[in-house]
Scaffold this motif. Structure first.
Motif, PDB file in Angstrom:
ATOM      1  N   PHE A  22       0.817  -1.198   0.000  1.00  0.00           N
ATOM      2  CA  PHE A  22       0.000   0.000   0.000  1.00  0.00           C
ATOM      3  C   PHE A  22       0.856   1.255   0.000  1.00  0.00           C
ATOM      4  O   PHE A  22       1.811   1.376   0.759  1.00  0.00           O
ATOM      5  N   ASP A  23       0.455   2.180  -0.837  1.00  0.00           N
ATOM      6  CA  ASP A  23       1.128   3.462  -0.987  1.00  0.00           C
ATOM      7  C   ASP A  23       0.449   4.469  -0.062  1.00  0.00           C
ATOM      8  O   ASP A  23      -0.780   4.604  -0.095  1.00  0.00           O
ATOM      9  N   PRO A  24       1.213   5.190   0.785  1.00  0.00           N
ATOM     10  CA  PRO A  24       0.571   6.161   1.698  1.00  0.00           C
ATOM     11  C   PRO A  24      -0.130   7.302   0.965  1.00  0.00           C
ATOM     12  O   PRO A  24      -0.953   8.004   1.548  1.00  0.00           O
ATOM     13  N   ASP A  25       0.167   7.495  -0.311  1.00  0.00           N
ATOM     14  CA  ASP A  25      -0.457   8.567  -1.089  1.00  0.00           C
ATOM     15  C   ASP A  25      -1.614   8.049  -1.955  1.00  0.00           C
ATOM     16  O   ASP A  25      -1.895   8.604  -3.016  1.00  0.00           O
ATOM     17  N   MET A  26      -2.294   7.013  -1.478  1.00  0.00           N
ATOM     18  CA  MET A  26      -3.402   6.441  -2.245  1.00  0.00           C
ATOM     19  C   MET A  26      -4.504   7.468  -2.438  1.00  0.00           C
ATOM     20  O   MET A  26      -4.783   8.254  -1.533  1.00  0.00           O
ATOM     21  N   CYS A  27      -5.145   7.420  -3.602  1.00  0.00           N
ATOM     22  CA  CYS A  27      -6.250   8.342  -3.871  1.00  0.00           C
ATOM     23  C   CYS A  27      -7.502   7.865  -3.123  1.00  0.00           C
ATOM     24  O   CYS A  27      -7.623   6.684  -2.788  1.00  0.00           O
ATOM     25  N   PRO A  28      -8.430   8.755  -2.857  1.00  0.00           N
ATOM     26  CA  PRO A  28      -9.657   8.386  -2.121  1.00  0.00           C
ATOM     27  C   PRO A  28     -10.448   7.260  -2.794  1.00  0.00           C
ATOM     28  O   PRO A  28     -11.040   6.434  -2.112  1.00  0.00           O
ATOM     29  N   GLU A  29     -10.455   7.216  -4.126  1.00  0.00           N
ATOM     30  CA  GLU A  29     -11.183   6.162  -4.836  1.00  0.00           C
ATOM     31  C   GLU A  29     -10.593   4.785  -4.524  1.00  0.00           C
ATOM     32  O   GLU A  29     -11.323   3.815  -4.343  1.00  0.00           O
ATOM     33  N   ASP A  30      -9.262   4.695  -4.468  1.00  0.00           N
ATOM     34  CA  ASP A  30      -8.621   3.421  -4.149  1.00  0.00           C
ATOM     35  C   ASP A  30      -8.893   3.006  -2.703  1.00  0.00           C
ATOM     36  O   ASP A  30      -9.107   1.835  -2.412  1.00  0.00           O
ATOM     37  N   ILE A  31      -8.906   3.987  -1.804  1.00  0.00           N
ATOM     38  CA  ILE A  31      -9.216   3.697  -0.403  1.00  0.00           C
ATOM     39  C   ILE A  31     -10.659   3.211  -0.276  1.00  0.00           C
ATOM     40  O   ILE A  31     -10.932   2.238   0.413  1.00  0.00           O
ATOM     41  N   ASP A  32     -11.594   3.877  -0.984  1.00  0.00           N
ATOM     42  CA  ASP A  32     -12.993   3.453  -0.967  1.00  0.00           C
ATOM     43  C   ASP A  32     -13.142   2.041  -1.515  1.00  0.00           C
ATOM     44  O   ASP A  32     -13.873   1.227  -0.956  1.00  0.00           O
ATOM     45  N   LYS A  33     -12.454   1.748  -2.604  1.00  0.00           N
ATOM     46  CA  LYS A  33     -12.517   0.410  -3.190  1.00  0.00           C
ATOM     47  C   LYS A  33     -11.973  -0.628  -2.204  1.00  0.00           C
ATOM     48  O   LYS A  33     -12.543  -1.709  -2.045  1.00  0.00           O
ATOM     49  N   MET A  34     -10.884  -0.289  -1.530  1.00  0.00           N
ATOM     50  CA  MET A  34     -10.299  -1.197  -0.548  1.00  0.00           C
ATOM     51  C   MET A  34     -11.292  -1.449   0.591  1.00  0.00           C
ATOM     52  O   MET A  34     -11.444  -2.591   1.043  1.00  0.00           O
ATOM     53  N   MET A  35     -11.988  -0.423   1.039  1.00  0.00           N
ATOM     54  CA  MET A  35     -12.971  -0.582   2.113  1.00  0.00           C
ATOM     55  C   MET A  35     -14.147  -1.462   1.663  1.00  0.00           C
ATOM     56  O   MET A  35     -14.620  -2.302   2.423  1.00  0.00           O
ATOM     57  N   ARG A  36     -14.615  -1.276   0.433  1.00  0.00           N
ATOM     58  CA  ARG A  36     -15.706  -2.126  -0.085  1.00  0.00           C
ATOM     59  C   ARG A  36     -15.252  -3.582  -0.171  1.00  0.00           C
ATOM     60  O   ARG A  36     -15.996  -4.495   0.195  1.00  0.00           O
ATOM     61  N   ASN A  37     -14.035  -3.795  -0.641  1.00  0.00           N
ATOM     62  CA  ASN A  37     -13.501  -5.155  -0.725  1.00  0.00           C
ATOM     63  C   ASN A  37     -13.331  -5.766   0.663  1.00  0.00           C
ATOM     64  O   ASN A  37     -13.597  -6.949   0.866  1.00  0.00           O
ATOM     65  N   ALA A  38     -12.889  -4.960   1.621  1.00  0.00           N
ATOM     66  CA  ALA A  38     -12.729  -5.449   2.993  1.00  0.00           C
ATOM     67  C   ALA A  38     -14.083  -5.834   3.583  1.00  0.00           C
ATOM     68  O   ALA A  38     -14.195  -6.852   4.272  1.00  0.00           O
ATOM     69  N   GLN A  39     -15.130  -5.051   3.302  1.00  0.00           N
ATOM     70  CA  GLN A  39     -16.473  -5.374   3.785  1.00  0.00           C
ATOM     71  C   GLN A  39     -16.970  -6.673   3.169  1.00  0.00           C
ATOM     72  O   GLN A  39     -17.523  -7.536   3.857  1.00  0.00           O
ATOM     73  N   ALA A  40     -16.762  -6.847   1.864  1.00  0.00           N
ATOM     74  CA  ALA A  40     -17.187  -8.085   1.196  1.00  0.00           C
ATOM     75  C   ALA A  40     -16.425  -9.286   1.762  1.00  0.00           C
ATOM     76  O   ALA A  40     -17.018 -10.340   2.020  1.00  0.00           O
ATOM     77  N   ALA A  41     -15.128  -9.118   1.977  1.00  0.00           N
ATOM     78  CA  ALA A  41     -14.324 -10.209   2.544  1.00  0.00           C
ATOM     79  C   ALA A  41     -14.768 -10.525   3.960  1.00  0.00           C
ATOM     80  O   ALA A  41     -14.867 -11.695   4.354  1.00  0.00           O
ATOM     81  N   SER A  42     -15.068  -9.491   4.748  1.00  0.00           N
ATOM     82  CA  SER A  42     -15.531  -9.687   6.118  1.00  0.00           C
ATOM     83  C   SER A  42     -16.849 -10.458   6.144  1.00  0.00           C
ATOM     84  O   SER A  42     -17.017 -11.397   6.930  1.00  0.00           O
ATOM     85  N   ASN A  43     -17.788 -10.087   5.277  1.00  0.00           N
ATOM     86  CA  ASN A  43     -19.069 -10.801   5.208  1.00  0.00           C
ATOM     87  C   ASN A  43     -18.865 -12.254   4.815  1.00  0.00           C
ATOM     88  O   ASN A  43     -19.497 -13.154   5.378  1.00  0.00           O
ATOM     89  N   PHE A  44     -17.991 -12.501   3.860  1.00  0.00           N
ATOM     90  CA  PHE A  44     -17.688 -13.861   3.424  1.00  0.00           C
ATOM     91  C   PHE A  44     -17.104 -14.680   4.572  1.00  0.00           C
ATOM     92  O   PHE A  44     -17.549 -15.797   4.842  1.00  0.00           O
ATOM     93  N   LEU A  45     -16.129 -14.107   5.276  1.00  0.00           N
ATOM     94  CA  LEU A  45     -15.486 -14.824   6.382  1.00  0.00           C
ATOM     95  C   LEU A  45     -16.459 -15.081   7.530  1.00  0.00           C
ATOM     96  O   LEU A  45     -16.424 -16.150   8.148  1.00  0.00           O
ATOM     97  N   LYS A  46     -17.347 -14.122   7.808  1.00  0.00           N
ATOM     98  CA  LYS A  46     -18.363 -14.342   8.846  1.00  0.00           C
ATOM     99  C   LYS A  46     -19.285 -15.494   8.456  1.00  0.00           C
ATOM    100  O   LYS A  46     -19.675 -16.302   9.302  1.00  0.00           O
ATOM    101  N   ALA A  47     -19.627 -15.560   7.176  1.00  0.00           N
ATOM    102  CA  ALA A  47     -20.541 -16.612   6.714  1.00  0.00           C
ATOM    103  C   ALA A  47     -19.936 -17.997   6.871  1.00  0.00           C
ATOM    104  O   ALA A  47     -20.645 -18.953   7.155  1.00  0.00           O
ATOM    105  N   ILE A  48     -18.627 -18.110   6.730  1.00  0.00           N
ATOM    106  CA  ILE A  48     -18.009 -19.437   6.836  1.00  0.00           C
ATOM    107  C   ILE A  48     -17.413 -19.691   8.220  1.00  0.00           C
ATOM    108  O   ILE A  48     -16.790 -20.720   8.439  1.00  0.00           O
ATOM    109  N   SER A  49     -17.643 -18.776   9.160  1.00  0.00           N
ATOM    110  CA  SER A  49     -17.003 -18.879  10.473  1.00  0.00           C
ATOM    111  C   SER A  49     -17.757 -19.767  11.465  1.00  0.00           C
ATOM    112  O   SER A  49     -17.559 -19.652  12.662  1.00  0.00           O
TER     113      SER A  49
END
Length: 127
Positions: A22-49
């Motif tokens: 990760f680059d500390p100078d990431m643009c807001p769009e990349d940060i938003d995309k990362m957060m959406r992906n993290a939410q999807a991954a979190s939901n997936f992991l909760k479902a199989i937990s």
């Protein structure tokens, strides 16, 4: 976001991670995309937990199964199996197919199989 996907050993002789750097100078769009992906991954992991849901996925990796087959394979009551299937279905991991009075379930895509292979390698393989 900078991605270094190299699998060559680094200067310390270790193989680097396939994870992005990760680059500390990431643009807001990349940060938003990362957060959406993290939410999807979190939901997936909760479902199989849950061990019941993991076992259902293990059985479905080999192919479609009826609810009755899953009850027998898991030695579980219909209500418990249906509850776990409902959660897996809600998260988009399994899909139902009705044939007469029977309902059959299968995996919706390859993600559960990929995760089950990693879980098997980490926890079940005798080394």
């Amino acid at each position: 976001m900078s991605l270094d996907m190299s699998t060559e050993p680094d200067t310390h002789g270790t193989t680097p991670s396939r994870l992005p750097v990760f680059d500390p100078d990431m643009c807001p769009e990349d940060i938003d995309k990362m957060m959406r992906n993290a939410q999807a991954a979190s939901n997936f992991l909760k479902a199989i937990s849950h061990e019941g849901r993991l076992m259902i996925l293990c059985h479905l990796v080999s192919g479609e199964k009826s609810v009755t087959e899953l009850e027998d394979l898991l030695s579980a009551r219909q209500a418990a199996v249906s509850q776990q299937l409902s959660r897996l279905r809600l998260e988009g991991l399994v899909k139902p197919r009705r044939e007469g009075k029977a309902i059959y379930y299968s995996l919706t895509d390859d993600r559960p199989k990929q995760i089950m292979e990693v879980v098997y390698d980490l926890f079940c393989r005798d080394d």
